[in-house]
Design a protein around this motif. Structure first.
Motif, PDB file in Angstrom:
ATOM      1  N   GLY A   1      -3.291  12.259 -27.642  1.00 47.86           N
ATOM      2  CA  GLY A   1      -4.364  11.558 -28.334  1.00 47.86           C
ATOM      3  C   GLY A   1      -4.272  11.702 -29.840  1.00 47.86           C
ATOM      4  N   ARG A   2      -5.183  11.044 -30.512  1.00 47.31           N
ATOM      5  CA  ARG A   2      -5.217  11.111 -31.976  1.00 47.31           C
ATOM      6  C   ARG A   2      -5.327  12.539 -32.515  1.00 47.31           C
ATOM      7  NH1 ARG A   2      -9.900   7.149 -33.495  1.00 47.31           N
ATOM      8  NH2 ARG A   2     -10.411   7.324 -31.283  1.00 47.31           N
ATOM      9  N   PRO A   3      -6.009  13.474 -31.818  1.00 42.53           N
ATOM     10  CA  PRO A   3      -6.059  14.844 -32.356  1.00 42.53           C
ATOM     11  C   PRO A   3      -4.672  15.457 -32.564  1.00 42.53           C
ATOM     12  CG  PRO A   3      -7.767  14.554 -30.717  1.00 42.53           C
ATOM     13  CD  PRO A   3      -6.915  13.319 -30.652  1.00 42.53           C
TER      14      PRO A   3
ATOM     15  N   GLY B   1     -10.451  22.810 -32.313  1.00 42.85           N
ATOM     16  CA  GLY B   1     -10.122  21.442 -32.729  1.00 42.85           C
ATOM     17  C   GLY B   1     -11.310  20.630 -33.193  1.00 42.85           C
ATOM     18  N   LYS B   2     -12.496  21.122 -32.917  1.00 43.87           N
ATOM     19  CA  LYS B   2     -13.721  20.404 -33.271  1.00 43.87           C
ATOM     20  C   LYS B   2     -14.802  21.417 -33.558  1.00 43.87           C
ATOM     21  CE  LYS B   2     -15.043  16.021 -31.456  1.00 43.87           C
ATOM     22  NZ  LYS B   2     -15.509  15.257 -30.290  1.00 43.87           N
TER      23      LYS B   2
ATOM     24  N   HIS C   1     -16.400   6.578 -22.525  1.00 46.97           N
ATOM     25  CA  HIS C   1     -15.894   7.783 -21.861  1.00 46.97           C
ATOM     26  C   HIS C   1     -16.765   8.091 -20.650  1.00 46.97           C
ATOM     27  CE1 HIS C   1     -13.422   9.468 -25.488  1.00 46.97           C
ATOM     28  NE2 HIS C   1     -12.945   8.352 -24.988  1.00 46.97           N
TER      29      HIS C   1
ATOM     30  N   ARG D   1      -8.356  18.658 -38.653  1.00 48.49           N
ATOM     31  CA  ARG D   1      -8.475  17.532 -37.736  1.00 48.49           C
ATOM     32  C   ARG D   1      -9.637  16.646 -38.163  1.00 48.49           C
ATOM     33  NH1 ARG D   1      -8.038  18.991 -31.244  1.00 48.49           N
ATOM     34  NH2 ARG D   1      -5.808  19.459 -31.222  1.00 48.49           N
ATOM     35  N   ASP D   2     -10.750  17.291 -38.465  1.00 47.43           N
ATOM     36  CA  ASP D   2     -11.957  16.547 -38.820  1.00 47.43           C
ATOM     37  C   ASP D   2     -11.693  15.635 -40.020  1.00 47.43           C
ATOM     38  OD1 ASP D   2     -14.761  16.157 -38.134  1.00 47.43           O
ATOM     39  OD2 ASP D   2     -15.168  16.941 -40.124  1.00 47.43           O
TER      40      ASP D   2
ATOM     41  N   PHE E   1      -9.841  12.571 -39.065  1.00 48.53           N
ATOM     42  CA  PHE E   1     -10.683  11.579 -38.388  1.00 48.53           C
ATOM     43  C   PHE E   1     -11.649  10.879 -39.347  1.00 48.53           C
ATOM     44  CE2 PHE E   1      -9.161  13.247 -34.387  1.00 48.53           C
ATOM     45  CZ  PHE E   1      -9.241  12.139 -33.552  1.00 48.53           C
ATOM     46  N   GLN E   2     -11.922  11.496 -40.493  1.00 46.55           N
ATOM     47  CA  GLN E   2     -12.828  10.858 -41.452  1.00 46.55           C
ATOM     48  C   GLN E   2     -12.201   9.592 -42.022  1.00 46.55           C
ATOM     49  OE1 GLN E   2     -15.875  11.794 -41.578  1.00 46.55           O
ATOM     50  NE2 GLN E   2     -15.357  13.585 -40.359  1.00 46.55           N
TER      51      GLN E   2
ATOM     52  N   ARG F   1     -18.563   7.294 -34.141  1.00 48.48           N
ATOM     53  CA  ARG F   1     -17.118   7.255 -33.874  1.00 48.48           C
ATOM     54  C   ARG F   1     -16.637   5.858 -33.486  1.00 48.48           C
ATOM     55  NH1 ARG F   1     -15.670  10.871 -28.788  1.00 48.48           N
ATOM     56  NH2 ARG F   1     -17.231  12.420 -29.307  1.00 48.48           N
TER      57      ARG F   1
ATOM     58  N   ARG G   1      -1.387   5.527 -23.616  1.00 52.13           N
ATOM     59  CA  ARG G   1      -1.739   6.394 -24.732  1.00 52.13           C
ATOM     60  C   ARG G   1      -0.501   6.828 -25.532  1.00 52.13           C
ATOM     61  NH1 ARG G   1      -5.887   9.538 -25.653  1.00 52.13           N
ATOM     62  NH2 ARG G   1      -7.871   9.364 -24.558  1.00 52.13           N
TER      63      ARG G   1
ATOM     64  N   HIS H   1      -9.267  14.869 -20.923  1.00 51.37           N
ATOM     65  CA  HIS H   1      -9.112  13.419 -20.955  1.00 51.37           C
ATOM     66  C   HIS H   1      -8.018  12.949 -19.982  1.00 51.37           C
ATOM     67  CE1 HIS H   1     -11.473  12.962 -24.681  1.00 51.37           C
ATOM     68  NE2 HIS H   1     -10.831  14.022 -25.140  1.00 51.37           N
TER      69      HIS H   1
ATOM     70  N   HIS I   1     -13.852  21.610 -27.816  1.00 55.78           N
ATOM     71  CA  HIS I   1     -12.415  21.375 -27.972  1.00 55.78           C
ATOM     72  C   HIS I   1     -11.729  22.596 -28.585  1.00 55.78           C
ATOM     73  CE1 HIS I   1     -13.345  17.087 -27.321  1.00 55.78           C
ATOM     74  NE2 HIS I   1     -12.064  16.794 -27.346  1.00 55.78           N
TER      75      HIS I   1
ATOM     76  N   ASP J   1      -6.727  17.490 -25.429  1.00 57.44           N
ATOM     77  CA  ASP J   1      -6.745  17.725 -26.875  1.00 57.44           C
ATOM     78  C   ASP J   1      -7.594  18.908 -27.316  1.00 57.44           C
ATOM     79  OD1 ASP J   1      -9.165  16.592 -26.329  1.00 57.44           O
ATOM     80  OD2 ASP J   1      -8.888  14.810 -27.571  1.00 57.44           O
TER      81      ASP J   1
ATOM     82  N   ARG K   1       0.697   3.876 -27.584  1.00 56.81           N
ATOM     83  CA  ARG K   1      -0.279   3.646 -28.647  1.00 56.81           C
ATOM     84  C   ARG K   1      -0.175   4.702 -29.748  1.00 56.81           C
ATOM     85  NH1 ARG K   1      -5.355   6.991 -28.818  1.00 56.81           N
ATOM     86  NH2 ARG K   1      -6.902   5.763 -29.909  1.00 56.81           N
TER      87      ARG K   1
HETATM   88  P1  AMP Z   1      -8.201   9.342 -28.697  1.00 58.67           P
HETATM   89  O1  AMP Z   1      -8.548   9.870 -27.326  1.00 58.67           O
HETATM   90  O2  AMP Z   1      -6.760   9.385 -28.963  1.00 58.67           O
HETATM   91  O3  AMP Z   1      -8.796   7.982 -28.968  1.00 58.67           O
HETATM   92  O4  AMP Z   1      -8.870  10.328 -29.733  1.00 58.67           O
HETATM   93  C1  AMP Z   1     -10.252  10.584 -29.627  1.00 58.67           C
HETATM   94  C2  AMP Z   1     -10.483  12.070 -29.464  1.00 58.67           C
HETATM   95  O5  AMP Z   1     -10.471  12.660 -30.738  1.00 58.67           O
HETATM   96  C3  AMP Z   1     -11.837  12.383 -28.852  1.00 58.67           C
HETATM   97  O6  AMP Z   1     -11.696  12.967 -27.592  1.00 58.67           O
HETATM   98  C4  AMP Z   1     -12.474  13.364 -29.760  1.00 58.67           C
HETATM   99  O7  AMP Z   1     -12.816  14.569 -29.113  1.00 58.67           O
HETATM  100  C5  AMP Z   1     -11.467  13.637 -30.826  1.00 58.67           C
HETATM  101  N1  AMP Z   1     -12.156  13.542 -32.112  1.00 58.67           N
HETATM  102  C6  AMP Z   1     -12.937  12.522 -32.534  1.00 58.67           C
HETATM  103  N2  AMP Z   1     -13.434  12.790 -33.749  1.00 58.67           N
HETATM  104  C7  AMP Z   1     -12.976  14.024 -34.086  1.00 58.67           C
HETATM  105  C8  AMP Z   1     -13.168  14.873 -35.210  1.00 58.67           C
HETATM  106  N3  AMP Z   1     -13.902  14.491 -36.244  1.00 58.67           N
HETATM  107  N4  AMP Z   1     -12.548  16.068 -35.209  1.00 58.67           N
HETATM  108  C9  AMP Z   1     -11.778  16.448 -34.177  1.00 58.67           C
HETATM  109  N5  AMP Z   1     -11.563  15.698 -33.087  1.00 58.67           N
HETATM  110  C10 AMP Z   1     -12.159  14.497 -33.041  1.00 58.67           C
END
Ligand code: AMP
Ligand code: ZN
Ligand code: FE
Ligand code: FE
Length: 274
Positions: free
Chosen positions: A131-133, A251-252, A74, A148-149, A152-153, A195, A98, A38, A248, A13, A101
């Protein structure tokens, strides 16, 4: 020596290719960098090749999704055998879970927002681990959130009503599996409580008994108080204290080299290779 042992590429991600991460690492003045996508090692070979070209030290690694009684953990692993069949099977199971999900999460979000699984899939591009990103990126494309941030909020937060967990191996089993495959394991951001839930010290003890080598104490998600507590836990359990950026790309907010591992800790990690 500037040593950063936790970065992600587009293989999971992050937003840069493994080779680009190496170029960024050199530009950030790092001497040694690890690629830790990941649940996959697919990017390691390309990163290694580029690192060698540039003349920067490279550590092959991974960040493995694990669990302890439903709490997500992790686990970083370095230098393990990239062709180990047991490791491969463990990771393949997680990656498949994943995908299911992510589809479930998108299905829930789609009731309230204009987003489809096809958009997420297209957005995840060549990622081996979804992943969620990637869901966040689709939501940004759709104008639902600005970044992205921001996703996630709220929508993608661990306590959101759209959240769905995924299967992940039990953490002490993963520590043992990686050690058997020649890996040196480090508990990533063990106190990142913003988180989601984090595990008590008793779980770190259990991991240490299974062969854990280190604790990632210096990480953006840890407050000064958490760093102090975790430094104490590491000293008490004989674990190596590491620090890293968890980069990232775009992305972060995390910047390469913002947290580092000392040369002494790095030598200790190397000496911990089974
Ligand atoms: P997942 O692996 O699908 O559960 O998603 C979690 C991933 O999202 C983690 O590896 C984080 O690096 C990323 N993540 C978590 N919070 C944030 C954020 N605020 N902004 C960007 N990426 C995030
Ligand atoms: Zn990530
Ligand atoms: Fe992580
Ligand atoms: Fe990470």
């Amino acid at each position: 020596m500037r040593i950063d042992l936790h970065t992600h590429s587009v293989v999971s991600d992050g937003t840069e290719t493994p080779a680009q991460v190496m170029a960024s690492a050199a530009a950030a003045g790092l001497d040694i960098v690890a690629l830790t996508d990941h649940d996959t090692m697919v990017g390691v070979e390309a990163a290694q090749a580029r690192a060698t070209e540039i003349g920067i030290g490279f550590v092959p690694g991974i960040e493995i999704s694990c669990s302890d009684h439903g709490v997500s953990i992790h686990l970083l692993s370095y230098w393990h055998d990239l062709a180990d069949a047991e490791v491969d099977a463990m990771l393949a199971k997680t990656r498949a879970a994943r995908v299911d999900r992510a589809k479930e999460i998108v299905g829930k979000i789609a009731i309230d927002y204009p987003v489809t699984w096809e958009q997420v899939l297209a957005r995840s591009g060549g990622a081996v681990t979804v992943g969620r990103p990637h869901i966040a990126d689709a939501l940004v494309d759709q104008g639902v959130v600005p970044t992205r941030d921001a996703a996630f909020q709220q929508i993608l937060a661990g306590n959101s009503r759209y959240y769905v967990p995924h299967y992940a191996p039990e953490v002490t089993a993963a520590v043992r599996t990686m050690r058997r495959a020649g890996g040196v394991t480090v508990f990533a951001h063990p106190g990142a409580d913003a988180r989601g839930r984090v595990v008590p010290t008793s779980v770190i003890e259990k991991m240490a008994d299974a062969g854990l080598a280190g604790l990632e104490v210096d990480h953006r998600d840890h407050s000064p108080q958490q760093r102090e507590r975790l430094t104490g836990v590491a000293a008490q359990l004989g674990l190596i204290r590491t620090g890293a950026s968890d980069y990232h790309g775009t992305g972060k907010l995390n910047r390469l080299g913002e947290n580092l591992t000392t040369q002494q800790a790095f030598e200790a990690l190397r000496a911990a290779r089974p």
